[in-house]
Motif scaffolding. Structure first.
Motif, short mmCIF file in Angstrom:
data_model
loop_
_atom_site.label_atom_id
_atom_site.label_comp_id
_atom_site.label_asym_id
_atom_site.label_seq_id
_atom_site.Cartn_x
_atom_site.Cartn_y
_atom_site.Cartn_z
N UNK A 101 0.84 -1.20 0.00
CA UNK A 101 0.00 0.00 0.00
C UNK A 101 0.87 1.26 0.00
N UNK A 102 1.93 1.25 0.81
CA UNK A 102 2.83 2.39 0.82
C UNK A 102 3.58 2.56 -0.49
N UNK A 103 3.98 1.45 -1.09
CA UNK A 103 4.71 1.50 -2.36
C UNK A 103 3.84 2.06 -3.48
N UNK A 132 -3.87 2.42 -9.94
CA UNK A 132 -3.31 1.36 -9.10
C UNK A 132 -3.62 1.61 -7.62
N UNK A 133 -3.45 2.86 -7.19
CA UNK A 133 -3.72 3.19 -5.78
C UNK A 133 -5.18 2.92 -5.44
N UNK A 134 -6.07 3.32 -6.33
CA UNK A 134 -7.51 3.20 -6.07
C UNK A 134 -7.97 1.75 -6.08
N UNK A 210 10.46 3.67 -4.77
CA UNK A 210 9.35 2.85 -5.27
C UNK A 210 9.86 1.49 -5.75
N UNK A 211 10.98 1.49 -6.45
CA UNK A 211 11.54 0.23 -6.96
C UNK A 211 11.92 -0.70 -5.81
N UNK A 216 10.95 -5.43 -2.36
CA UNK A 216 10.78 -5.97 -1.01
C UNK A 216 9.48 -6.75 -0.88
N UNK A 217 8.37 -6.13 -1.30
CA UNK A 217 7.10 -6.85 -1.15
C UNK A 217 7.00 -8.02 -2.12
#
Length: 258
Positions: A101-103, A132-134, A210-211, A216-217
């Motif tokens: 979500x943070x990314x 993407x966020x929505x 962001x990358x 990480x996720x």
């Protein structure tokens, strides 16, 4: 009664005791300590009463639902619903979802920077990143995190298959976002490298963050995907079992605890 060896002239008072000490001082100190203990207990009782009143008010307004905190729609409690042995795994998955979500938000900010830097694909990137966020934020929670949460809570095969399907799709999406193809809404590797060579420092810095977030996720979810697959096999889950569960419980079981 006296004993033969007893000294009749021996003092019955301890030499460590001050004969001139006022006994009321010791009693006063003991009394003050008791009052302080009683006061602390009263404060603790008041705090618990306030917490209970808040919980009762929350239940009255939202039922047992507690997530998301700003507008509770579902009940989410790893400590209460997940078996203790599986709590660390589900906690890690929830943390990875928070990273996702943070990314997504950081990725959107990076796309704003890309647009501001004069990129010809900046408009497409920004529009896609907002989408993407929505959509990805709630759908990822409902389609892969919540199914595996329910899977470990209820130990039913159906939820594992839902997780494997949508979780696998999300892993592919993560690889897609790590690559960072221009005009796709991803501030991944390609976009970040271009920002460094342009140069556009804000785009490069935020794009790097962001990358890293996508990596990480993505790597974390891939690791736990394998672990969950091994657990699923060891538990003896099967497609036939999942079909039986769907026929027995129906889709409403997705939203219930039983």
């Amino acid at each position: 009664m006296s004993y033969p060896n007893e000294n009749p002239f021996a003092s019955t008072h301890s030499l460590d005791t001050n004969p001139f000490e006022d006994p009321s001082d010791a009693q006063s100190s003991s009394h003050a300590a008791r009052l302080e203990e009683i006061r602390q207990r009263e404060l603790d009782l008041q705090r618990r009463e306030q917490e209970l009143a808040q919980k009762q008010e929350h239940i009255r307004r939202h039922g047992r639902n507690n997530w998301p905190p700003f507008f509770p729609l579902i009940f989410h409690s790893i400590q209460e619903e997940i078996p203790q042995a599986s709590q660390p795994l589900i906690t890690r998955l929830y943390q990875l979802w928070l990273v996702l979500a943070g990314t997504l938000v950081v990725n959107m900010v990076a796309c704003i920077c890309i647009l501001a830097s004069g990129s010809s694909n900046g408009g497409s990137d920004l529009g896609s990143s907002i989408g993407y966020v929505i959509f990805i934020t709630p759908l990822s929670f409902l389609l892969w995190y919540r199914p595996i949460y329910n899977g470990y809570m209820k130990e039913q095969a159906l939820y594992y298959y839902l997780y494997f399907f949508f979780g696998g799709f999300h892993l592919l999406f993560s690889v897609y976002m790590i690559i960072g193809i221009p005009s796709t809404g991803s501030a991944g590797l390609i976009q970040t490298i271009q920002a460094f060579t342009k140069p556009s420092l804000p785009s490069a810095i935020v794009g790097t963050v962001a990358t890293v977030g996508w990596v990480v996720q993505g790597v974390g979810l891939a690791y736990y995907y394998r672990q969950i697959w091994a657990h699923h096999k060891a538990a003896g889950h099967s497609v036939e079992k999942a079909k039986t569960e769907l026929a027995t419980h129906g889709a409403k079981a997705y939203f219930t605890r039983g």
